[in-house]
Write an enzyme that holds these catalytic residues in place. Structure first.
Site, PDB file in Angstrom:
ATOM      1  CG  ASN A 167       5.925  73.635  42.120  1.00 12.96           C
ATOM      2  OD1 ASN A 167       5.240  74.636  41.919  1.00 12.96           O
ATOM      3  ND2 ASN A 167       5.743  72.504  41.476  1.00 12.96           N
ATOM      4  CB  CYS A 225       2.381  74.512  37.482  1.00 16.89           C
ATOM      5  SG  CYS A 225       2.434  73.746  39.098  1.00 16.89           S
ATOM      6  CG  HIS A 232       6.013  75.896  37.144  1.00 11.17           C
ATOM      7  ND1 HIS A 232       5.742  76.567  38.305  1.00 11.17           N
ATOM      8  CD2 HIS A 232       5.784  74.582  37.403  1.00 11.17           C
ATOM      9  CE1 HIS A 232       5.371  75.703  39.226  1.00 11.17           C
ATOM     10  NE2 HIS A 232       5.392  74.491  38.704  1.00 11.17           N
TER      11      HIS A 232
HETATM   12  N1  ACO Z   1      13.645  62.081  50.310  1.00 13.56           N
HETATM   13  C1  ACO Z   1      14.348  60.932  50.200  1.00 13.56           C
HETATM   14  N2  ACO Z   1      14.042  59.976  49.308  1.00 13.56           N
HETATM   15  C2  ACO Z   1      12.988  60.182  48.492  1.00 13.56           C
HETATM   16  C3  ACO Z   1      12.218  61.352  48.559  1.00 13.56           C
HETATM   17  C4  ACO Z   1      12.580  62.326  49.515  1.00 13.56           C
HETATM   18  N3  ACO Z   1      11.897  63.496  49.664  1.00 13.56           N
HETATM   19  N4  ACO Z   1      11.237  61.282  47.631  1.00 13.56           N
HETATM   20  C5  ACO Z   1      11.387  60.123  46.999  1.00 13.56           C
HETATM   21  N5  ACO Z   1      12.436  59.438  47.528  1.00 13.56           N
HETATM   22  C6  ACO Z   1      12.949  58.127  47.125  1.00 13.56           C
HETATM   23  C7  ACO Z   1      11.876  57.261  46.536  1.00 13.56           C
HETATM   24  O1  ACO Z   1      11.174  56.563  47.547  1.00 13.56           O
HETATM   25  C8  ACO Z   1      12.692  56.340  45.667  1.00 13.56           C
HETATM   26  O2  ACO Z   1      13.259  55.333  46.473  1.00 13.56           O
HETATM   27  P1  ACO Z   1      13.208  53.794  46.012  1.00 13.56           P
HETATM   28  O3  ACO Z   1      13.983  53.747  44.728  1.00 13.56           O
HETATM   29  O4  ACO Z   1      13.849  53.093  47.150  1.00 13.56           O
HETATM   30  O5  ACO Z   1      11.751  53.498  45.819  1.00 13.56           O
HETATM   31  C9  ACO Z   1      13.833  57.220  45.169  1.00 13.56           C
HETATM   32  O6  ACO Z   1      13.911  58.316  46.097  1.00 13.56           O
HETATM   33  C10 ACO Z   1      13.611  57.755  43.780  1.00 13.56           C
HETATM   34  O7  ACO Z   1      12.281  58.310  43.689  1.00 13.56           O
HETATM   35  P2  ACO Z   1      11.731  58.928  42.362  1.00 13.56           P
HETATM   36  O8  ACO Z   1      10.298  59.325  42.565  1.00 13.56           O
HETATM   37  O9  ACO Z   1      12.069  58.010  41.243  1.00 13.56           O
HETATM   38  O10 ACO Z   1      12.627  60.248  42.269  1.00 13.56           O
HETATM   39  P3  ACO Z   1      12.917  61.143  40.995  1.00 13.56           P
HETATM   40  O11 ACO Z   1      14.354  61.088  40.667  1.00 13.56           O
HETATM   41  O12 ACO Z   1      11.934  60.907  39.895  1.00 13.56           O
HETATM   42  O13 ACO Z   1      12.654  62.597  41.566  1.00 13.56           O
HETATM   43  C11 ACO Z   1      10.955  64.326  41.512  1.00 13.56           C
HETATM   44  C12 ACO Z   1      11.353  62.943  42.040  1.00 13.56           C
HETATM   45  C13 ACO Z   1      11.925  65.341  42.076  1.00 13.56           C
HETATM   46  C14 ACO Z   1       9.550  64.628  42.004  1.00 13.56           C
HETATM   47  C15 ACO Z   1      11.005  64.380  39.965  1.00 13.56           C
HETATM   48  O14 ACO Z   1      10.356  63.246  39.450  1.00 13.56           O
HETATM   49  C16 ACO Z   1      10.360  65.610  39.385  1.00 13.56           C
HETATM   50  O15 ACO Z   1      10.816  66.718  39.569  1.00 13.56           O
HETATM   51  N6  ACO Z   1       9.256  65.484  38.603  1.00 13.56           N
HETATM   52  C17 ACO Z   1       8.576  66.587  37.999  1.00 13.56           C
HETATM   53  C18 ACO Z   1       7.654  67.280  38.948  1.00 13.56           C
HETATM   54  C19 ACO Z   1       7.068  68.540  38.319  1.00 13.56           C
HETATM   55  O16 ACO Z   1       7.686  69.208  37.542  1.00 13.56           O
HETATM   56  N7  ACO Z   1       5.835  68.896  38.606  1.00 13.56           N
HETATM   57  C20 ACO Z   1       5.357  70.076  37.958  1.00 13.56           C
HETATM   58  C21 ACO Z   1       4.098  70.468  38.148  1.00 13.56           C
HETATM   59  S1  ACO Z   1       3.532  70.620  39.794  1.00 13.56           S
HETATM   60  C22 ACO Z   1       1.862  71.123  39.617  1.00 13.56           C
HETATM   61  O17 ACO Z   1       1.331  71.304  38.566  1.00 13.56           O
HETATM   62  C23 ACO Z   1       1.076  71.271  40.887  1.00 13.56           C
END
Ligand code: ACO
Length: 332
Positions: free
Chosen positions: A287, A115, A257
């Site tokens: 993304n 990214c 990004h």
């Molecule tokens: N739908 C419903 N529930 C979900 C989903 C979904 N799609 N995905 C995860 N959950 C659940 C999980 O199972 C978890 O449940 P639990 O507590 O019962 O275990 C709960 O939701 C919370 O999950 P987290 O992973 O803690 O969710 P978080 O609030 O961290 O959000 C996210 C996840 C959106 C991915 C966030 O962490 C994020 O944006 N991170 C940065 C990603 C990024 O910027 N990447 C950039 C580069 S990409 C590249 O280089 C290719």
């Protein structure tokens, strides 16, 4: 003494697949909801490439539009850089785009920095122009991550979309519009975000074994990446601004990004940049990896939001881990 050349960004273009998949559609095959995806990420829908749509076809379409806007013929392009992590061919896809465009004079190569690829690509292109080696560079950011997502993993599959964007960067005697940059990498955190080759031993004869296998789907520790981005991205933007001799107040647009709306909001808040200066289109595309910055730039330019002379602070971040910022003025 070496005379350094000025740089202008003279054209942009983008292309996305026609297949549009809404959040509700995803809930038919993974346990998720529009409410969860939209509230955690800001994403509402994404475009996904069907099997017969190649990365090269999307990238070629985006490139044609960028060259058109710049008023540059394909035969005038000296260099093509394709930032991608999902080439059609692991040996590189830039040459196929060069052939499709008829850019007969251009050297072409792929650049991989996930990214951050588009920002790293801008910096790379700028070096060739700065030194006078090349006058006209076509920079493409394109990815088809739908090929590499684990479609049973709701933590990652809801985040990504496919697409391509391109810009034309040219030497410019009237001024220098590539103002400053900063690039960083931290391989110690590589495991947070991977699309890794998994070898299995393949014995050719007694005492001679090679590793053969496949790439594993995208793995991401979302919380770790989130924490890292929100801390590190404002730092590189500040450093790039310092090098540009500009203050945060002089930025017209923050172009990050497009990974997550919460990241955009948090970075803008840390830098003290008001919401109305933050470019965002991830609701429509998710993304798109290396394509997200040039697609958002192209849409903003074509809608008239970004105007010639506007100062744009752009930053990419992601796998590697890699992150970087580039400050530039749009237009000639
Ligand atoms: N739908 C419903 N529930 C979900 C989903 C979904 N799609 N995905 C995860 N959950 C659940 C999980 O199972 C978890 O449940 P639990 O507590 O019962 O275990 C709960 O939701 C919370 O999950 P987290 O992973 O803690 O969710 P978080 O609030 O961290 O959000 C996210 C996840 C959106 C991915 C966030 O962490 C994020 O944006 N991170 C940065 C990603 C990024 O910027 N990447 C950039 C580069 S990409 C590249 O280089 C290719």
């Amino acid at each position: 003494m070496l005379q350094l050349s000025g740089i202008a960004i003279t054209g942009s273009g983008s292309a996305v697949p026609s297949v549009c998949v809404k959040n509700e559609d995803l809930s038919q095959f993974v346990e998720t909801s529009d409410e969860w995806i939209a509230s955690r990420t800001g994403i509402r829908q994404r475009r996904l490439a069907p099997p017969d749509q190649s990365l090269c076809s999307l990238a070629t379409e985006a490139s044609r539009r960028a060259l058109d806007m710049a008023g540059v013929a394909a035969s005038e392009v000296d260099l093509i850089i394709l930032a991608t992590s999902s080439p059609d061919d692991l040996f590189g896809s830039a040459s196929q785009i060069q052939a499709a465009l008829g850019a007969t004079q251009a050297a072409a190569f792929d650049l991989t920095a996930a990214c951050s690829g588009f920002v790293f690509g801008m910096v790379t292109a700028a070096q060739y122009i700065r030194t006078g080696a090349y006058q006209t560079v076509l920079l493409i950011g394109a990815d088809v991550l739908s090929r590499w997502v684990d479609w049973t993993d709701r933590r990652t599959c809801v985040l990504f979309g496919d697409g391509a964007g391109a810009i034309v960067m040219q030497s410019n005697s009237a001024g220098d519009h590539f103002l400053g940059f900063e690039m960083r990498s931290d391989g110690t955190q590589h495991d947070c975000l991977t699309l890794a080759f998994q070898p299995t031993p393949h014995e050719l004869m007694a005492g001679l074994t090679v590793g053969q296998g496949q790439f594993q789907p995208i793995y991401m520790n979302g919380q770790e990446v989130y924490r890292f981005v929100v801390k590190k991205v404002p730092e590189v933007i500040e450093k790039a601004l310092f090098r540009s001799n500009l203050t945060v107040e002089q930025i017209d647009w923050l172009l990050l990004h497009q990974a997550n709306q919460r990241i955009l909001d948090a970075v803008a808040q840390r830098l003290g940049i008001p919401d109305h200066k933050v470019l965002s289109n991830m609701a429509q595309y998710g993304n798109t990896d290396a394509a997200s910055i040039p697609i958002a730039l192209d849409e903003s330019v074509r809608s008239g939001q970004v105007k010639p002379g506007d100062v744009i602070a752009s930053a990419g971040f992601g796998a590697g881990l890699t992150w970087g910022a580039a400050i530039f003025r749009w237009g000639r």
